[in-house]
Write a protein that holds these residues in place. Structure first.
Motif, PDB file in Angstrom:
ATOM      1  N   GLU A  55       0.806  -1.215   0.000  1.00 18.05           N
ATOM      2  CA  GLU A  55       0.000   0.000   0.000  1.00 18.05           C
ATOM      3  C   GLU A  55       0.841   1.268   0.000  1.00 18.05           C
ATOM      4  N   SER A  56       2.118   1.160   0.356  1.00 20.13           N
ATOM      5  CA  SER A  56       2.954   2.356   0.435  1.00 20.13           C
ATOM      6  C   SER A  56       3.346   2.882  -0.935  1.00 20.13           C
ATOM      7  N   ASP A  57       3.339   2.003  -1.951  1.00 20.39           N
ATOM      8  CA  ASP A  57       3.679   2.421  -3.308  1.00 20.39           C
ATOM      9  C   ASP A  57       2.882   1.563  -4.291  1.00 20.39           C
ATOM     10  N   PRO A  58       1.702   2.032  -4.679  1.00 24.95           N
ATOM     11  CA  PRO A  58       0.858   1.236  -5.583  1.00 24.95           C
ATOM     12  C   PRO A  58       1.487   0.972  -6.952  1.00 24.95           C
ATOM     13  N   THR A  59       2.520   1.733  -7.321  1.00 20.94           N
ATOM     14  CA  THR A  59       3.155   1.547  -8.628  1.00 20.94           C
ATOM     15  C   THR A  59       4.300   0.535  -8.588  1.00 20.94           C
ATOM     16  N   ALA A  60       4.674   0.056  -7.407  1.00 22.66           N
ATOM     17  CA  ALA A  60       5.814  -0.860  -7.285  1.00 22.66           C
ATOM     18  C   ALA A  60       5.528  -2.171  -7.994  1.00 22.66           C
ATOM     19  N   VAL A  61       6.519  -2.659  -8.745  1.00 16.88           N
ATOM     20  CA  VAL A  61       6.353  -3.932  -9.455  1.00 16.88           C
ATOM     21  C   VAL A  61       6.749  -5.111  -8.577  1.00 16.88           C
ATOM     22  N   ALA A  62       7.463  -4.831  -7.479  1.00 18.03           N
ATOM     23  CA  ALA A  62       7.888  -5.897  -6.567  1.00 18.03           C
ATOM     24  C   ALA A  62       7.944  -5.350  -5.149  1.00 18.03           C
ATOM     25  N   LEU A  63       7.734  -6.236  -4.206  1.00 21.96           N
ATOM     26  CA  LEU A  63       7.909  -5.915  -2.792  1.00 21.96           C
ATOM     27  C   LEU A  63       9.271  -6.414  -2.345  1.00 21.96           C
ATOM     28  N   SER A  64       9.796  -5.839  -1.273  1.00 22.85           N
ATOM     29  CA  SER A  64      11.118  -6.250  -0.788  1.00 22.85           C
ATOM     30  C   SER A  64      11.169  -6.159   0.723  1.00 22.85           C
ATOM     31  N   LYS A  65      12.042  -6.977   1.294  1.00 24.10           N
ATOM     32  CA  LYS A  65      12.294  -6.918   2.733  1.00 24.10           C
ATOM     33  C   LYS A  65      13.676  -7.462   2.993  1.00 24.10           C
ATOM     34  N   ASP A  66      14.259  -7.082   4.117  1.00 22.18           N
ATOM     35  CA  ASP A  66      15.581  -7.550   4.513  1.00 22.18           C
ATOM     36  C   ASP A  66      15.454  -8.633   5.566  1.00 22.18           C
ATOM     37  N   VAL A  67      16.194  -9.723   5.360  1.00 23.99           N
ATOM     38  CA  VAL A  67      16.201 -10.820   6.326  1.00 23.99           C
ATOM     39  C   VAL A  67      17.646 -11.109   6.707  1.00 23.99           C
ATOM     40  N   PRO A  68      17.913 -11.474   7.955  1.00 23.91           N
ATOM     41  CA  PRO A  68      19.295 -11.753   8.359  1.00 23.91           C
ATOM     42  C   PRO A  68      19.826 -13.012   7.699  1.00 23.91           C
ATOM     43  N   LEU A  69      21.126 -13.026   7.444  1.00 23.97           N
ATOM     44  CA  LEU A  69      21.787 -14.204   6.889  1.00 23.97           C
ATOM     45  C   LEU A  69      22.726 -14.800   7.927  1.00 23.97           C
ATOM     46  N   ASN A  70      23.802 -14.098   8.247  1.00 22.11           N
ATOM     47  CA  ASN A  70      24.751 -14.557   9.255  1.00 22.11           C
ATOM     48  C   ASN A  70      25.051 -13.378  10.174  1.00 22.11           C
ATOM     49  N   ALA A 143      33.777 -13.149   0.480  1.00 21.12           N
ATOM     50  CA  ALA A 143      32.538 -13.037  -0.301  1.00 21.12           C
ATOM     51  C   ALA A 143      32.035 -14.405  -0.725  1.00 21.12           C
ATOM     52  N   TYR A 144      32.942 -15.315  -1.071  1.00 22.19           N
ATOM     53  CA  TYR A 144      32.527 -16.682  -1.431  1.00 22.19           C
ATOM     54  C   TYR A 144      31.927 -17.405  -0.230  1.00 22.19           C
ATOM     55  N   ASP A 145      32.498 -17.179   0.938  1.00 23.70           N
ATOM     56  CA  ASP A 145      31.949 -17.782   2.154  1.00 23.70           C
ATOM     57  C   ASP A 145      30.525 -17.283   2.401  1.00 23.70           C
ATOM     58  N   ASP A 146      30.302 -15.985   2.168  1.00 21.54           N
ATOM     59  CA  ASP A 146      28.964 -15.426   2.356  1.00 21.54           C
ATOM     60  C   ASP A 146      27.994 -15.982   1.317  1.00 21.54           C
ATOM     61  N   ALA A 147      28.492 -16.206   0.102  1.00 18.84           N
ATOM     62  CA  ALA A 147      27.657 -16.832  -0.922  1.00 18.84           C
ATOM     63  C   ALA A 147      27.219 -18.223  -0.485  1.00 18.84           C
ATOM     64  N   MET A 148      28.137 -18.967   0.128  1.00 15.03           N
ATOM     65  CA  MET A 148      27.777 -20.301   0.609  1.00 15.03           C
ATOM     66  C   MET A 148      26.771 -20.217   1.758  1.00 15.03           C
ATOM     67  N   ASP A 149      26.889 -19.199   2.600  1.00 13.37           N
ATOM     68  CA  ASP A 149      25.870 -18.999   3.632  1.00 13.37           C
ATOM     69  C   ASP A 149      24.496 -18.825   2.996  1.00 13.37           C
ATOM     70  N   ALA A 150      24.448 -18.077   1.879  1.00 16.11           N
ATOM     71  CA  ALA A 150      23.171 -17.846   1.205  1.00 16.11           C
ATOM     72  C   ALA A 150      22.617 -19.146   0.620  1.00 16.11           C
ATOM     73  N   ILE A 151      23.489 -19.967   0.060  1.00 15.12           N
ATOM     74  CA  ILE A 151      23.042 -21.245  -0.501  1.00 15.12           C
ATOM     75  C   ILE A 151      22.526 -22.155   0.613  1.00 15.12           C
ATOM     76  N   ASN A 152      23.227 -22.203   1.725  1.00 17.43           N
ATOM     77  CA  ASN A 152      22.773 -23.033   2.841  1.00 17.43           C
ATOM     78  C   ASN A 152      21.503 -22.471   3.481  1.00 17.43           C
ATOM     79  N   TRP A 153      21.361 -21.144   3.456  1.00 15.75           N
ATOM     80  CA  TRP A 153      20.107 -20.512   3.910  1.00 15.75           C
ATOM     81  C   TRP A 153      18.933 -21.015   3.068  1.00 15.75           C
ATOM     82  N   ALA A 154      19.133 -21.103   1.747  1.00 13.58           N
ATOM     83  CA  ALA A 154      18.068 -21.599   0.874  1.00 13.58           C
ATOM     84  C   ALA A 154      17.711 -23.043   1.230  1.00 13.58           C
TER      85      ALA A 154
END
Length: 356
Positions: A55-70, A143-154
């Motif tokens: 509702e904050s932006d009726p023109t937005a094509v996508a919604l977004s939010k931040d979630v913790p990783l590590n 950065a590669y370690d953080d990428a692996m955190d993201a894969i394991n998060w999935a």
């Protein structure tokens, strides 16, 4: 779209004793070298907050939010979902790594945020844009370690979504929309490099019930000790001339490493047996990019090891042009959609055959 940055102008301060080329690169990138080896990043592009409220932006094509990783590494994921997803079926999950030479920018940077929003809406897909650690404060392989955190998060999210109420709650957006059997790793520039190295690590992991089915490496940032023809021909590029990429690598690579290191030079990984086990890959770029020869070499390396490669090299253009010119972003997103659908189509045919 906003103007493309120009690496020929800027403000910065190199460390004492820097070469003229490094001094110019510090100024171009608006970096101040600190005595402890860290850098201060000044005059950086604007950022955008996440917006989970339709509702904050009726023109937005996508919604977004931040979630913790590590939390221990202060990393996170900016999650994007279409505002109007299809009524039936689930969507591929794109784990996205932004560019910036490993030392700059963020998932929240204006042009990366907008690009991820458009990607989520146009495919459509759920996009998980990773806020990873930057060098030189955290040199590769951080950065590669953080990428692996993201894969394991999935993987963790996939397990939670499959378990229903019997386990830790899955993220509601992912539980509703994400098809964890169709995960794609995607990255631009340094993010494309991250896709390659994270995928090599991931082939040895049991990610079930999640599955990485494709890699999308757009304008992947690789280098080497010598210069390629495209690096020489386009050395007047406003964003990634050689003196700038040389500095980026010197700040990103492990201390004491040169550009022949496996993190920089894809050819140095040629003997890695894991390459042949990589999933279908799309390698994209522009003939006007100084880095295009490196990207073509990567595509050739993958093909020679038996990987199914989709090449998407566009005549003209320049590095990161799709972030600043809609014509090029539309073309990239169409190519990505075609690739994702082709991989998904192959998988659906395979599932149907298995049920016969």
């Amino acid at each position: 779209m906003m103007p493309r940055p120009d690496a020929r102008s800027g403000a910065g301060q190199p460390p004492p004793g820097a070469s003229p080329e490094d001094a110019a690169a510090y100024k171009s990138l608006s970096l101040v070298a600190n005595p402890d080896g860290s850098i201060t990043r000044i005059n950086q592009p604007p950022t955008l907050p996440a917006n989970p409220d339709p509702e904050s932006d009726p023109t937005a094509v996508a919604l977004s939010k931040d979630v913790p990783l590590n939390p221990a590494r202060n990393t996170s994921i900016r999650l994007f979902r279409p505002t109007a997803p299809p009524a039936a079926g689930k969507l591929p999950l794109i784990i996205y790594f932004h560019g910036g030479g490993f030392i700059l920018l963020s998932a929240a940077t204006l042009f990366f945020h907008k690009s991820s929003s458009r990607l989520a809406a146009r495919l459509p897909a759920v996009v998980a844009s990773v806020e990873y650690r930057l060098a030189p404060e955290h040199r590769l392989p951080a950065a590669y370690d953080d990428a692996m955190d993201a894969i394991n998060w999935a993987k963790t999210e996939a397990i939670a979504a499959a378990a229903g109420g019997c386990a830790a709650a899955a993220d509601p957006w992912l539980k509703e929309l994400a098809d964890f059997s169709r995960i794609f790793l995607m990255g631009s520039s340094a993010g494309g490099n991250m896709v390659y190295h994270a995928a090599l690590r991931a082939v040895d992991l049991d990610l079930r019930p999640a599955e990485i089915v494709g890699l999308i490496m757009n304008e992947a940032f690789f280098g080497g000790v010598g210069r390629t023809e495209s690096e020489v021909e386009h050395n007047d590029d406003v964003l990634v001339p050689s003196h700038v990429t040389d500095l980026l690598w010197s700040l990103a690579l492990p201390a004491g490493a040169d550009r022949g290191h496996v993190y920089c030079d894809a050819a140095a990984t040629a003997g890695d047996e894991r390459i042949r086990r990589l999933p279908a890959s799309m390698v994209a770029g522009y003939t006007g990019d100084p880095l295009v020869d490196r990207q073509r070499e990567l595509a050739k390396l993958l093909e020679e090891r038996g990987v199914k490669v989709t090449r998407r090299f566009v005549d003209g253009g320049c590095h990161a042009i799709e972030l600043f010119e809609k014509e090029y972003s539309d073309k990239l997103f169409d190519d990505v959609k075609d690739f994702v659908c082709s991989v998904g189509g192959d998988r659906m045919l395979g599932k149907a055959a298995a049920n016969l």
